[in-house]
Design a protein around this motif. Structure first.
Motif, PDB file in Angstrom:
ATOM      1  N   THR A  75      40.117  -2.491  28.471  1.00 41.39           N
ATOM      2  CA  THR A  75      39.324  -2.431  29.698  1.00 41.39           C
ATOM      3  C   THR A  75      38.022  -3.193  29.526  1.00 41.39           C
ATOM      4  O   THR A  75      37.573  -3.891  30.455  1.00 41.39           O
ATOM      5  N   GLN A 131      47.765   0.613  31.400  1.00 37.93           N
ATOM      6  CA  GLN A 131      46.774   1.565  30.895  1.00 37.93           C
ATOM      7  C   GLN A 131      46.982   2.949  31.523  1.00 37.93           C
ATOM      8  O   GLN A 131      46.902   3.971  30.837  1.00 37.93           O
ATOM      9  N   MET A 145      41.800   7.106  37.407  1.00 39.91           N
ATOM     10  CA  MET A 145      42.636   5.907  37.470  1.00 39.91           C
ATOM     11  C   MET A 145      43.633   5.977  38.625  1.00 39.91           C
ATOM     12  O   MET A 145      44.015   4.945  39.175  1.00 39.91           O
ATOM     13  N   TYR A 163      35.480   0.288  35.775  1.00 34.38           N
ATOM     14  CA  TYR A 163      35.854  -0.085  34.412  1.00 34.38           C
ATOM     15  C   TYR A 163      35.004   0.638  33.369  1.00 34.38           C
ATOM     16  O   TYR A 163      35.521   1.038  32.317  1.00 34.38           O
ATOM     17  N   SER A 200      45.196  -8.376  36.178  1.00 36.94           N
ATOM     18  CA  SER A 200      44.318  -7.211  36.070  1.00 36.94           C
ATOM     19  C   SER A 200      45.002  -5.956  36.594  1.00 36.94           C
ATOM     20  O   SER A 200      44.842  -4.869  36.027  1.00 36.94           O
ATOM     21  N   ASN A 239      45.979  -2.657  34.335  1.00 37.95           N
ATOM     22  CA  ASN A 239      45.559  -1.329  34.778  1.00 37.95           C
ATOM     23  C   ASN A 239      46.750  -0.379  34.902  1.00 37.95           C
ATOM     24  O   ASN A 239      46.642   0.800  34.533  1.00 37.95           O
TER      25      ASN A 239
END
Length: 138
Positions: free
Chosen positions: A82, A125, A19, A51, A118, A122
């Motif tokens: 995700t 996350q 990531m 993803y 998005s 992310n």
């Protein structure tokens, strides 16, 4: 530390590494190396795999950390969110971008908003995955 927890630690470390690596190394390098159109086309093909990587790594981590329910749930939320981004938001972002490139000004704003959403998902996350990794390391 149990074997499953060790495997979970590895899964989360791989998740965090991927990531961080993708947006900080891969994406900038692609935009520096290719024209804007080619970079966009390349990343459009690469993002679904990115993803899937997040979904699989976080799901594996969640299963391995089943004895640590809050950590497992955090990883499961990463996997499910995700999946939602990949299956719902990304196709819309791609459509809005295509319409923007064809001259649709309204689609340009939708693309900008969807892309920003998005990125924010992310980042949240990533922060959650780093937190799980930190919890496992203490």
């Amino acid at each position: 530390m149990q074997i499953l927890e060790i495997l979970g630690l590895y899964a989360v470390a791989i998740l965090v590494g991927g990531m961080v690596f993708f947006p900080s190394v891969v994406a900038p390098t692609v935009f520096k190396s290719l024209s804007e159109a080619d970079a966009g086309a390349f990343l459009r093909k690469l993002f679904p795999t990115y993803y899937v990587f997040i979904i699989v790594a976080s799901a594996v981590g969640a299963v391995c950390l089943i004895t640590r329910p809050f950590l497992a749930a955090t990883l499961l939320v990463i996997a499910v969110s995700t999946l939602g981004v990949r299956q719902v938001l990304v196709p819309k972002i791609n459509d809005w971008r295509d319409r923007e490139m064809a001259g649709d000004a309204a689609a340009a704003q939708l693309f900008k908003t969807g892309h920003r959403a998005s990125v924010m998902v992310n980042l949240v996350q990533m922060a959650a995955a780093i937190w799980v990794l930190w919890q496992l390391s203490t």
